[in-house]
Design a protein around this motif. Structure first.
Motif, PDB file in Angstrom:
ATOM      1  N   GLY A  98     -36.289  25.381  29.456  1.00 11.99           N
ATOM      2  CA  GLY A  98     -37.417  26.188  28.459  1.00 11.99           C
ATOM      3  C   GLY A  98     -37.861  27.452  29.110  1.00 11.99           C
ATOM      4  O   GLY A  98     -38.035  28.867  28.529  1.00 11.99           O
ATOM      5  N   ASP A  99     -38.288  27.600  30.652  1.00 15.75           N
ATOM      6  CA  ASP A  99     -38.765  29.244  30.867  1.00 15.75           C
ATOM      7  C   ASP A  99     -37.758  29.982  30.073  1.00 15.75           C
ATOM      8  O   ASP A  99     -36.457  30.329  30.466  1.00 15.75           O
ATOM      9  CB  ASP A  99     -38.689  28.702  32.550  1.00 15.75           C
ATOM     10  CG  ASP A  99     -39.593  27.985  33.438  1.00 15.75           C
ATOM     11  OD1 ASP A  99     -40.149  27.359  32.439  1.00 15.75           O
ATOM     12  OD2 ASP A  99     -39.401  27.449  33.927  1.00 15.75           O
ATOM     13  N   PRO A 100     -38.091  31.188  30.669  1.00 16.80           N
ATOM     14  CA  PRO A 100     -37.844  32.887  29.651  1.00 16.80           C
ATOM     15  C   PRO A 100     -36.556  32.908  31.317  1.00 16.80           C
ATOM     16  O   PRO A 100     -37.533  33.008  32.406  1.00 16.80           O
ATOM     17  CB  PRO A 100     -39.339  33.810  29.116  1.00 16.80           C
ATOM     18  CG  PRO A 100     -40.144  32.834  29.700  1.00 16.80           C
ATOM     19  CD  PRO A 100     -39.505  31.584  30.243  1.00 16.80           C
ATOM     20  N   LEU A 101     -35.504  33.014  30.903  1.00 14.53           N
ATOM     21  CA  LEU A 101     -35.293  34.154  32.421  1.00 14.53           C
ATOM     22  C   LEU A 101     -35.457  36.225  31.833  1.00 14.53           C
ATOM     23  O   LEU A 101     -36.017  36.486  32.003  1.00 14.53           O
ATOM     24  CB  LEU A 101     -33.667  33.810  32.069  1.00 14.53           C
ATOM     25  CG  LEU A 101     -32.506  35.007  32.404  1.00 14.53           C
ATOM     26  CD1 LEU A 101     -33.058  34.560  33.926  1.00 14.53           C
ATOM     27  CD2 LEU A 101     -31.158  34.872  32.701  1.00 14.53           C
ATOM     28  N   LEU A 102     -35.144  36.097  29.856  1.00 14.59           N
ATOM     29  CA  LEU A 102     -35.518  38.028  30.374  1.00 14.59           C
ATOM     30  C   LEU A 102     -36.523  37.257  28.984  1.00 14.59           C
ATOM     31  O   LEU A 102     -36.263  37.051  27.808  1.00 14.59           O
ATOM     32  CB  LEU A 102     -34.133  38.521  30.121  1.00 14.59           C
ATOM     33  CG  LEU A 102     -34.448  39.967  28.921  1.00 14.59           C
ATOM     34  CD1 LEU A 102     -34.465  40.008  30.663  1.00 14.59           C
ATOM     35  CD2 LEU A 102     -33.220  39.991  28.616  1.00 14.59           C
ATOM     36  N   ALA A 103     -37.410  38.238  28.737  1.00  9.72           N
ATOM     37  CA  ALA A 103     -38.879  38.524  28.046  1.00  9.72           C
ATOM     38  C   ALA A 103     -39.684  40.512  27.775  1.00  9.72           C
ATOM     39  O   ALA A 103     -38.885  40.496  28.909  1.00  9.72           O
ATOM     40  CB  ALA A 103     -39.808  37.499  28.758  1.00  9.72           C
ATOM     41  N   ARG A 104     -39.947  40.200  26.493  1.00  8.50           N
ATOM     42  CA  ARG A 104     -40.140  41.530  26.427  1.00  8.50           C
ATOM     43  C   ARG A 104     -41.784  41.318  26.023  1.00  8.50           C
ATOM     44  O   ARG A 104     -41.950  40.839  25.147  1.00  8.50           O
ATOM     45  CB  ARG A 104     -39.474  41.646  25.114  1.00  8.50           C
ATOM     46  CG  ARG A 104     -40.161  43.263  24.182  1.00  8.50           C
ATOM     47  CD  ARG A 104     -38.838  43.994  23.473  1.00  8.50           C
ATOM     48  NE  ARG A 104     -39.176  45.049  23.276  1.00  8.50           N
ATOM     49  CZ  ARG A 104     -38.758  46.153  22.896  1.00  8.50           C
ATOM     50  NH1 ARG A 104     -37.359  46.483  22.449  1.00  8.50           N
ATOM     51  NH2 ARG A 104     -39.282  48.066  22.480  1.00  8.50           N
ATOM     52  N   LEU A 105     -42.018  42.422  26.027  1.00  9.80           N
ATOM     53  CA  LEU A 105     -43.859  42.544  25.739  1.00  9.80           C
ATOM     54  C   LEU A 105     -43.587  43.527  24.399  1.00  9.80           C
ATOM     55  O   LEU A 105     -43.141  44.749  24.993  1.00  9.80           O
ATOM     56  CB  LEU A 105     -44.665  42.583  27.368  1.00  9.80           C
ATOM     57  CG  LEU A 105     -46.179  43.518  27.130  1.00  9.80           C
ATOM     58  CD1 LEU A 105     -46.480  41.738  26.645  1.00  9.80           C
ATOM     59  CD2 LEU A 105     -46.866  44.661  27.955  1.00  9.80           C
ATOM     60  N   MET A 106     -44.599  42.942  23.260  1.00 12.18           N
ATOM     61  CA  MET A 106     -44.423  43.188  22.296  1.00 12.18           C
ATOM     62  C   MET A 106     -45.537  44.811  22.274  1.00 12.18           C
ATOM     63  O   MET A 106     -46.624  44.352  23.103  1.00 12.18           O
ATOM     64  CB  MET A 106     -45.252  42.936  21.497  1.00 12.18           C
ATOM     65  CG  MET A 106     -44.745  41.484  21.204  1.00 12.18           C
ATOM     66  SD  MET A 106     -42.493  42.238  20.921  1.00 12.18           S
ATOM     67  CE  MET A 106     -42.823  42.779  19.164  1.00 12.18           C
ATOM     68  N   THR A 107     -45.272  45.942  22.324  1.00 17.09           N
ATOM     69  CA  THR A 107     -46.216  47.301  22.125  1.00 17.09           C
ATOM     70  C   THR A 107     -46.040  47.978  21.594  1.00 17.09           C
ATOM     71  O   THR A 107     -44.936  47.471  20.472  1.00 17.09           O
ATOM     72  CB  THR A 107     -45.159  48.030  24.197  1.00 17.09           C
ATOM     73  OG1 THR A 107     -44.315  48.337  23.334  1.00 17.09           O
ATOM     74  CG2 THR A 107     -45.320  47.045  24.987  1.00 17.09           C
ATOM     75  N   ASP A 108     -46.578  49.031  20.579  1.00 13.87           N
ATOM     76  CA  ASP A 108     -46.315  50.026  20.118  1.00 13.87           C
ATOM     77  C   ASP A 108     -45.470  50.720  19.904  1.00 13.87           C
ATOM     78  O   ASP A 108     -44.813  51.390  19.258  1.00 13.87           O
ATOM     79  CB  ASP A 108     -47.763  50.388  19.605  1.00 13.87           C
ATOM     80  CG  ASP A 108     -49.001  49.206  19.510  1.00 13.87           C
ATOM     81  OD1 ASP A 108     -48.609  48.156  18.623  1.00 13.87           O
ATOM     82  OD2 ASP A 108     -50.064  49.968  19.638  1.00 13.87           O
ATOM     83  N   ASN A 109     -45.218  51.219  21.357  1.00  8.10           N
ATOM     84  CA  ASN A 109     -44.296  51.923  21.377  1.00  8.10           C
ATOM     85  C   ASN A 109     -43.535  52.002  23.169  1.00  8.10           C
ATOM     86  O   ASN A 109     -44.360  51.172  23.808  1.00  8.10           O
ATOM     87  CB  ASN A 109     -44.972  54.125  21.449  1.00  8.10           C
ATOM     88  CG  ASN A 109     -43.090  53.922  21.798  1.00  8.10           C
ATOM     89  OD1 ASN A 109     -42.686  54.455  20.969  1.00  8.10           O
ATOM     90  ND2 ASN A 109     -43.867  56.364  21.455  1.00  8.10           N
ATOM     91  N   GLY A 110     -42.241  52.352  23.233  1.00 10.86           N
ATOM     92  CA  GLY A 110     -41.419  51.733  24.688  1.00 10.86           C
ATOM     93  C   GLY A 110     -41.397  50.301  24.864  1.00 10.86           C
ATOM     94  O   GLY A 110     -41.456  49.940  23.897  1.00 10.86           O
ATOM     95  N   GLY A 111     -40.670  50.210  25.801  1.00 12.62           N
ATOM     96  CA  GLY A 111     -40.504  48.786  26.242  1.00 12.62           C
ATOM     97  C   GLY A 111     -40.553  48.150  27.248  1.00 12.62           C
ATOM     98  O   GLY A 111     -40.125  49.234  28.390  1.00 12.62           O
TER      99      GLY A 111
END
Length: 687
Positions: A508-521
């Motif tokens: 269950g550990d993340p391999l690829l994760a994204r941080l929520m941002t107002d702009n950009g990635g």
């Protein structure tokens, strides 16, 4: 049957007046036995049955006369929505209007579905008694209140738009409005052509709306005014891609377009005699006109059967036009809303990638994936920096940052943050000191995210789940998925913080994760690209797709042009200036109106092309049973209308009741006429 004055139905007991009068009249005559009349009673026995029937018919006609008068003064309505309401006052009338491009299809009369719906709503609801009117349109998707029906009908919010009607959300908005404002009895009218793309039958919002409606104490009635028919000869066109190029023939724009027709056979009136010739019998040339910088060019596209795709149509442009916009159009047909598509183009920005790494051998695969450009005419440039040279970090005109050292802090962290706020893309990988030492590097964090302990060193784990519907691991446009499940990870870092997993490994550990941002990635990849730590390098397809997609997202923030879908605008529109589109459009509607706009002041602003969504070219409609299931447990009625039908959906029929009353009175008068007695002709007799 519906009534505009239902309270007059309280007078219905008056229909018994003729019966009461008849009964009282019978009581006035007392029966007396009289021997002289016995013979006459026996003589009239043969005609008593007819006389009794005539008396009952007269009585029935008198009852019908009174009933016809009462029903006439109640002002009854007749419509296809039999029984949709008994009449009476409602506190609020809500109109949910589908303004999508498909509703702008015209009939033989030249009137569109949207225009016809607006007229029918105005004529029908004008007969009803409501004190408050609310419009929820598919363009703004927000409730707008009106004091009068006329103000609502004349509102620009009832004109056509280019955005898709998200019917589950519109219904939910109506339910929320009723609950939030605590209104009394309400009618909700829905005007739509029932396109499946608009109704989204699988949305969870349908269930949520039904549950809220069943819990409301007031009476809520839903009425669907549907226009499900489509013109099979209608064609649509859209630009799928527009790129500015420079070759030996000069500067040009390469356009890829999709041309489709609703019918199964694009030839329309062409008969079946050419079927033996293969596709030649189903081929038709459609003229396509392209306008770029005021210069018009026309070429023909062969439409085979129901769909055609043309790629790399070269349109020459002036060499000084580094950026610009254009319009592509086909001849007018049943729906002009899908006959135009807008595009913008710009000189491609440099594919610059910054790789921050202290071990180039371990990150060699990343460097190669970033250096390979899908366009041979625009090479990618990869700048490699070490953690000791971050003082010279320059992220201007950078499409992607690959960060493979300790998380940035101080000045470097501020530079990366500013870069992301401008739309930049960053992918963080575990630093070598983390997986080499098998522990935590330090307590640095970026936007609240930290690297945690290294897990499973030397143990092989697989990818169990990943998002194939969006973001960096999405399937290709043809539907083929990335081979993410074939990846093998020999140890991974844990990610501490609030992130959205895009892929997870065993456990269950993340391999690829994204941080929520107002702009950009901002992305965090928990596996190392080193050959001895994962198969990211060996399975280069996944790594290359991740890097190239992140680069493409970063290039969007660098280009001076932007393609947007109507109704899904993620940019502020308050400073937009319209360059092409509906000349009667208003600024508040730019986000849902197809056209070309310039954001920012002067010629240096960004060019934005707004077009309808691709699903708007689909013609599938929802089945009647499917729609009924969506409103299960709710008071619901439906009427299917034809755009060429000029009659209203509700008409007053009190004249018919008056006519019936007059006919009943005439029949009663005829039955009341005395019977003509037989004439006895005397031929002579004794004196």
């Amino acid at each position: 049957m519906s009534f505009l004055q239902p309270w007059m139905l309280l007078a219905l007991p008056l229909v018994m007046l003729p019966v009461i009068i008849h009964w009282m009249n019978q009581r006035r005559h007392q029966t007396k036995a009289w021997g002289a009349m016995a013979f006459l009673m026996q003589a009239s026995q043969m005609s008593r049955g007819y006389a009794k029937l005539r008396r009952w018919l007269i009585l029935a006609l008198r009852v019908l006369v009174v009933a016809g008068l009462i029903f006439a003064v109640t002002r009854p309505l007749s419509s296809g929505l039999l029984g949709w309401r008994l009449g009476g006052h409602v506190d609020t009338t809500i109109v949910i209007l589908d303004r999508s491009p498909s509703m702008q299809e015209t009939g033989k009369s030249g009137e569109s579905k949207l225009s016809r719906a607006r007229k029918q709503i105005a004529s029908t609801l004008g007969m009803l008694d409501a004190s408050h009117w609310v419009l929820i349109d598919s363009g703004t998707q927000q409730p707008t209140s009106f004091e009068t029906l006329g103000a609502m009908v004349d509102s620009p919010l009832m004109r056509g738009s280019s955005s898709t009607a998200k019917m589950p959300k519109l219904i939910q908005t109506a339910v929320d409005y009723l609950k939030r404002n605590q209104v009394g009895d309400a009618d909700v009218w829905i005007c739509s052509d029932l396109r499946t793309a608009d109704w989204d039958m699988s949305s969870h919002q349908w269930t949520a709306s039904r549950e809220m409606l069943t819990q409301m104490p007031q009476s809520i009635r839903f009425h669907l005014l549907a226009y499900p028919e489509s013109n099979p000869s209608n064609r649509s066109v859209r630009v799928s891609e527009a790129r500015r190029i420079q070759d030996e023939d000069g500067d040009a724009v390469l356009i890829s377009l999709d041309l489709s027709q609703f019918a199964d056979q694009a030839t329309g009136d062409q008969g079946t005699g050419d079927q033996g010739k293969g596709d030649q019998g189903n081929r038709i040339a459609v003229p396509v006109q392209v306008e770029v910088d005021g210069v018009r060019t026309q070429f023909d596209v062969s439409l085979v059967r129901s769909q055609s795709e043309t790629r790399s149509q070269r349109i020459p442009i002036a060499s000084q036009s580094e950026s610009g916009w254009g319009r592509l159009a086909i001849p007018a047909d049943a729906n002009n809303a899908d006959n135009v598509s807008y595009f913008v183009f710009d000189a491609p920005p440099p594919r610059r990638v910054v790789l921050v790494s202290d071990d180039r051998d371990a990150t060699k695969a990343l460097e190669i994936a970033a250096a390979v450009s899908p366009d041979p005419n625009h090479a990618a440039n990869v700048d490699v920096l070490t953690s000791d040279s971050l003082d010279s970090l320059d992220l201007d005109a950078t499409a992607l940052v690959l960060w493979c050292v300790e998380l940035p802090d101080g000045t470097a962290a501020q530079k990366v943050t500013d870069y992301v706020d401008q739309g930049g893309q960053v992918i963080f990988f575990p630093p070598p000191s983390l997986w080499a030492g098998g522990g935590v590097v330090n307590q640095r964090n970026f936007s609240g995210i930290q690297w945690g302990q290294w897990q499973g060193d030397g143990e092989k784990v697989l990818v169990e789940n990943w998002r194939s519907d969006q973001d960096l691991l999405a399937a290709t446009s043809s539907g083929a998925g990335l081979p993410v499940g074939q990846l093998q990870v020999h140890g991974h870092a844990t990610v501490k913080g609030d992130v959205t997993p895009l892929a997870t490994v065993t456990g269950g550990d993340p391999l690829l994760a994204r941080l929520m941002t107002d702009n950009g990635g901002v992305y965090f990849c928990a596996a190392s690209p080193s050959l001895d730590r994962s198969s990211l390098a060996d399975n280069g397809v996944v790594l290359y797709a991740i890097v190239q997609r992140a680069i493409d997202q970063g290039l969007q923030s660098l280009t001076r042009t932007r393609d947007q879908v109507a109704g899904q605008i993620d940019l502020p529109t308050n400073a937009w200036k319209q360059l092409a589109g509906d000349p009667n459009g208003i600024s508040s509607e730019y986000a849902s109106s197809a056209g070309v706009y310039r954001s920012g002041a002067g010629q240096g602003g960004r060019l934005i092309a707004v077009n309808r969504a691709a699903v708007e070219d689909q013609v599938d409609t929802a089945e009647a049973a499917q729609v009924e299931a969506l409103f299960e447990g709710v008071r619901f009625s439906r009427i299917d209308e034809d755009v060429d039908d000029t009659s209203g959906i509700a008409r007053e029929v009190w004249r018919l009741f008056l006519l019936g009353m007059i006919i009943a009175m005439l029949l009663e008068a005829v039955l009341c006429l005395p019977r003509r007695s037989a004439k006895i002709a005397s031929q002579g007799g004794p004196a």
